[in-house]
Motif scaffolding. Structure first.
Motif, short mmCIF file in Angstrom:
data_model
loop_
_atom_site.label_atom_id
_atom_site.label_comp_id
_atom_site.label_asym_id
_atom_site.label_seq_id
_atom_site.Cartn_x
_atom_site.Cartn_y
_atom_site.Cartn_z
N ARG A 99 -7.05 11.71 2.45
CA ARG A 99 -6.51 10.08 2.66
C ARG A 99 -7.62 9.66 3.54
N GLN A 150 -8.28 6.98 0.47
CA GLN A 150 -7.22 6.34 0.26
C GLN A 150 -7.69 4.43 1.07
N THR A 170 -6.07 1.71 3.62
CA THR A 170 -4.94 1.53 4.58
C THR A 170 -4.20 -0.02 4.12
N ARG A 199 -6.08 -3.09 1.63
CA ARG A 199 -5.67 -3.51 0.87
C ARG A 199 -4.80 -5.43 0.44
#
Length: 144
Positions: free
Chosen positions: A125, A128, A130, A134
């Motif tokens: 997590r 990745q 957030t 992005r």
């Protein structure tokens, strides 16, 4: 006499299928019934069905079973794969209780990748980006 190397060498369908005739992957019910009849006489139909389920063969007649049955068996097999949610004792990560960042491996925080590697869900997590990150990079934007 030739040596038998695997279950396929003993299969009843071995010499039946040709480029022009393959009832095992036919669309017509008549040809599928012929394939199932061939399987009824096969000495290795259990091994054939086991192979189809373990390798995810979702199309065709395998071990005398139609596609619908095989798909159900595949789904049951996949649902039951992570039986104990622990790495086997022979696995190199079996003795580890924490990931390399110190998060505890437990049922809620452990993910087993398709290659069998045990992964930390918290670390996955964190890796990745957030939604805000992005957007800042211009990802998921329709505006040029």
């Amino acid at each position: 006499m030739t040596e038998v190397r695997c279950w396929r060498d003993q299969a009843a369908c071995r010499d039946v299928v040709t480029a022009d005739y393959d009832p095992f992957f036919a669309d017509s019910a008549e040809l599928q019934a012929e394939a199932i009849a061939i399987c009824a006489t096969c000495p290795v139909r259990d091994a054939c069905l086991t192979f189809a389920v373990r390798t995810g063969q979702q199309y065709g007649i395998w071990g005398g079973q139609p596609e619908q049955i095989i798909r159900r068996l595949i789904a049951l097999e996949r649902a039951g794969r992570p039986q104990s949610r622990q790495a086997p004792a022979s696995h190199p990560q079996a003795s580890k209780t924490h990931c390399k960042r110190g998060h505890r491996f437990d049922a809620a925080n452990t993910y087993y990748a398709p290659d069998g590697q045990r992964r930390c869900r918290t670390c996955l997590r964190d890796a990745q980006p957030t939604y805000g990150q992005r957007r800042a990079r211009g990802g998921n934007s329709d505006v040029a």
